[in-house]
Design a protein around this motif. Structure first.
Motif, PDB file in Angstrom:
ATOM      1  N   ALA A 263       0.193   1.182   3.655  1.00 42.02           N
ATOM      2  CA  ALA A 263       0.698  -0.103   4.681  1.00 42.02           C
ATOM      3  C   ALA A 263       1.456   0.107   5.567  1.00 42.02           C
ATOM      4  O   ALA A 263       1.826   1.049   6.450  1.00 42.02           O
ATOM      5  N   ILE A 264       0.229  -0.747   6.712  1.00 41.26           N
ATOM      6  CA  ILE A 264       1.125  -0.817   8.415  1.00 41.26           C
ATOM      7  C   ILE A 264       2.526  -1.368   8.510  1.00 41.26           C
ATOM      8  O   ILE A 264       2.357  -2.698   7.918  1.00 41.26           O
ATOM      9  N   PRO A 265       3.334  -1.504   9.318  1.00 45.17           N
ATOM     10  CA  PRO A 265       4.791  -1.382   9.011  1.00 45.17           C
ATOM     11  C   PRO A 265       4.928  -2.831  10.373  1.00 45.17           C
ATOM     12  O   PRO A 265       5.501  -2.501  11.423  1.00 45.17           O
ATOM     13  N   TRP A 266       3.926  -3.847  10.502  1.00 45.58           N
ATOM     14  CA  TRP A 266       3.936  -4.535  11.657  1.00 45.58           C
ATOM     15  C   TRP A 266       4.730  -6.379  11.436  1.00 45.58           C
ATOM     16  O   TRP A 266       5.362  -5.889  10.143  1.00 45.58           O
ATOM     17  N   GLU A 267       5.815  -6.038  12.563  1.00 47.95           N
ATOM     18  CA  GLU A 267       6.638  -7.081  12.570  1.00 47.95           C
ATOM     19  C   GLU A 267       6.481  -8.153  11.249  1.00 47.95           C
ATOM     20  O   GLU A 267       5.339  -8.660  11.757  1.00 47.95           O
ATOM     21  N   ASP A 268       7.812  -8.116  10.756  1.00 51.46           N
ATOM     22  CA  ASP A 268       7.525  -9.805  10.115  1.00 51.46           C
ATOM     23  C   ASP A 268       6.459  -9.855   9.175  1.00 51.46           C
ATOM     24  O   ASP A 268       5.954 -11.404   8.466  1.00 51.46           O
ATOM     25  N   GLY A 269       5.139  -8.951   9.130  1.00 54.33           N
ATOM     26  CA  GLY A 269       4.646  -9.194   8.283  1.00 54.33           C
ATOM     27  C   GLY A 269       4.679  -9.221   6.356  1.00 54.33           C
ATOM     28  O   GLY A 269       5.436  -8.830   5.790  1.00 54.33           O
ATOM     29  N   SER A 270       3.911 -10.574   5.720  1.00 53.15           N
ATOM     30  CA  SER A 270       3.825 -10.784   4.805  1.00 53.15           C
ATOM     31  C   SER A 270       3.032  -9.535   3.640  1.00 53.15           C
ATOM     32  O   SER A 270       3.312  -9.903   2.673  1.00 53.15           O
ATOM     33  N   GLY A 271       2.207  -9.000   4.617  1.00 48.77           N
ATOM     34  CA  GLY A 271       1.415  -7.925   3.844  1.00 48.77           C
ATOM     35  C   GLY A 271       1.066  -7.737   4.726  1.00 48.77           C
ATOM     36  O   GLY A 271       0.780  -7.461   5.758  1.00 48.77           O
ATOM     37  N   SER A 272      -0.002  -6.524   4.564  1.00 49.78           N
ATOM     38  CA  SER A 272      -1.190  -6.167   5.223  1.00 49.78           C
ATOM     39  C   SER A 272      -2.859  -5.124   4.831  1.00 49.78           C
ATOM     40  O   SER A 272      -1.986  -4.760   4.048  1.00 49.78           O
ATOM     41  N   PRO A 273      -2.877  -4.915   5.398  1.00 50.21           N
ATOM     42  CA  PRO A 273      -4.468  -4.090   4.511  1.00 50.21           C
ATOM     43  C   PRO A 273      -3.687  -2.792   4.534  1.00 50.21           C
ATOM     44  O   PRO A 273      -2.913  -2.496   5.161  1.00 50.21           O
ATOM     45  N   VAL A 274      -3.946  -2.283   3.518  1.00 50.08           N
ATOM     46  CA  VAL A 274      -3.939  -1.059   3.148  1.00 50.08           C
ATOM     47  C   VAL A 274      -5.095   0.002   3.001  1.00 50.08           C
ATOM     48  O   VAL A 274      -6.207  -0.226   2.421  1.00 50.08           O
ATOM     49  N   ARG A 275      -4.756   1.152   2.730  1.00 48.01           N
ATOM     50  CA  ARG A 275      -5.314   2.836   1.880  1.00 48.01           C
ATOM     51  C   ARG A 275      -4.374   3.054   1.526  1.00 48.01           C
ATOM     52  O   ARG A 275      -3.447   3.401   1.110  1.00 48.01           O
ATOM     53  N   VAL A 276      -5.030   2.801  -0.137  1.00 48.53           N
ATOM     54  CA  VAL A 276      -4.494   3.762  -0.809  1.00 48.53           C
ATOM     55  C   VAL A 276      -4.868   4.711  -1.820  1.00 48.53           C
ATOM     56  O   VAL A 276      -7.022   4.598  -2.132  1.00 48.53           O
ATOM     57  N   LEU A 277      -4.365   5.896  -1.859  1.00 48.78           N
ATOM     58  CA  LEU A 277      -5.498   7.319  -2.218  1.00 48.78           C
ATOM     59  C   LEU A 277      -4.851   7.329  -3.362  1.00 48.78           C
ATOM     60  O   LEU A 277      -3.594   7.402  -3.637  1.00 48.78           O
ATOM     61  N   ALA A 278      -5.808   7.962  -4.327  1.00 46.38           N
ATOM     62  CA  ALA A 278      -4.803   8.356  -5.098  1.00 46.38           C
ATOM     63  C   ALA A 278      -5.284   9.986  -5.525  1.00 46.38           C
ATOM     64  O   ALA A 278      -6.531  10.225  -5.409  1.00 46.38           O
TER      65      ALA A 278
END
Length: 280
Positions: A263-278
């Motif tokens: 997750a991108i920890p941008w300021e006060d974000g309700s969400g963000s694009p993510v890279r999900v790896l398993a």
């Protein structure tokens, strides 16, 4: 799912808490960092194999400008702002919704005052992942839901869902992502039809398995025909997160993999694009 319509601009330039011990957490983090270039379920990588894991799958869709949006219209835009001919390096400017592509919904997305993306506990972003397959149900009903009976059936076949896991729904919907109206099951909210979690199932998980999050291969945690977004309200409101528009869930085992959610920890974000790896 994106209700807020929040946008952000990013400039490219040249210049058993998660089911892992702290030591395993650090080892796996290093292994994933070394192996992110691997193709989904590709050949074993030495850095992973040395830590007992031999395969990596990328559960992330490529983010393109035309990625299907919850509301229908295009929600991601880009332009080349630096090129080699004029600047000597390459960079783009993107304008996009926080809730586009494979992305995370935080507790604060639907509950005012709750955790936002820059305050997520990083220990929850590396967790066991299980995959509950409901493709048989979705063939008959595009708005089919994961229900408690599906979770019980999963456990009878694959064993108990670990505590502090990510519980992912595999509905087969990821295969539709290249056609926006087909992926949405309509033209945009409220004309939507696709599978999701039922609130009874997420309530069962909270009460009995204490997951860190849930994931879906559709664009919303709730089924497309929901107008009340019960899972967004109750599951996110319990302090947990959701991941939407996952890819390649058929590439990982139903149980036994560990996921990393970038997750991108941008300021006060309700969400963000993510890279999900398993990895498993």
């Amino acid at each position: 799912m994106c209700v807020s319509g929040t946008t952000a601009t990013i400039r490219g330039h040249d210049h058993e808490h998660t089911g892992l011990s702290r030591r395993s957490f650090l080892k796996f983090g290093a292994a994933v960092a070394a192996g992110t270039a691997a193709a989904a379920a590709g050949p074993a990588l030495p850095a992973l194999a040395s830590h007992g894991r031999t395969r990596v799958a990328d559960l992330t869709h490529r983010l393109v400008e035309e990625f299907p949006s919850f509301f229908g219209p295009q929600a991601a835009f880009s332009e080349v702002t630096f090129d080699f001919d004029t600047a000597g390096f390459y960079g783009k400017t993107w304008t996009l919704s926080e809730h586009i592509g494979t992305h995370i919904d935080t507790p604060g997305h639907f509950s005012e005052g709750m955790t936002l993306v820059d305050a997520l506990d990083p220990r929850t972003l590396m967790a066991p992942i299980v995959v509950v397959d409901i493709k048989d149900k979705t063939a008959a009903d595009p708005n089919a839901m994961v229900e408690p009976a599906d979770l019980v059936a999963f456990e009878s076949t694959h064993g108990r869902i670990p505590r502090h896991a990510i519980v992912a729904m595999n509905s087969g919907w990821a295969d539709r992502v290249d056609d926006g109206d087909v992926f949405r099951g309509g033209t945009g909210f409220p004309d939507l039809n696709f599978p999701g979690f039922g609130a009874d199932a997420t309530d069962w998980l909270i009460a009995h398995r204490d997951p860190v999050g849930i994931g879906v291969d559709t664009m919303s945690l709730d089924p497309g025909n929901s107008a009340t977004f019960d899972v967004h309200v109750t599951f996110l409101g319990s302090g947990r997160y959701g991941i939407e528009s996952l890819a390649n869930l058929d590439a990982i085992p139903p149980r036994g993999a560990v996921a990393f959610v970038g997750a991108i920890p941008w300021e006060d974000g309700s969400g963000s694009p993510v890279r999900v790896l398993a990895s498993w």
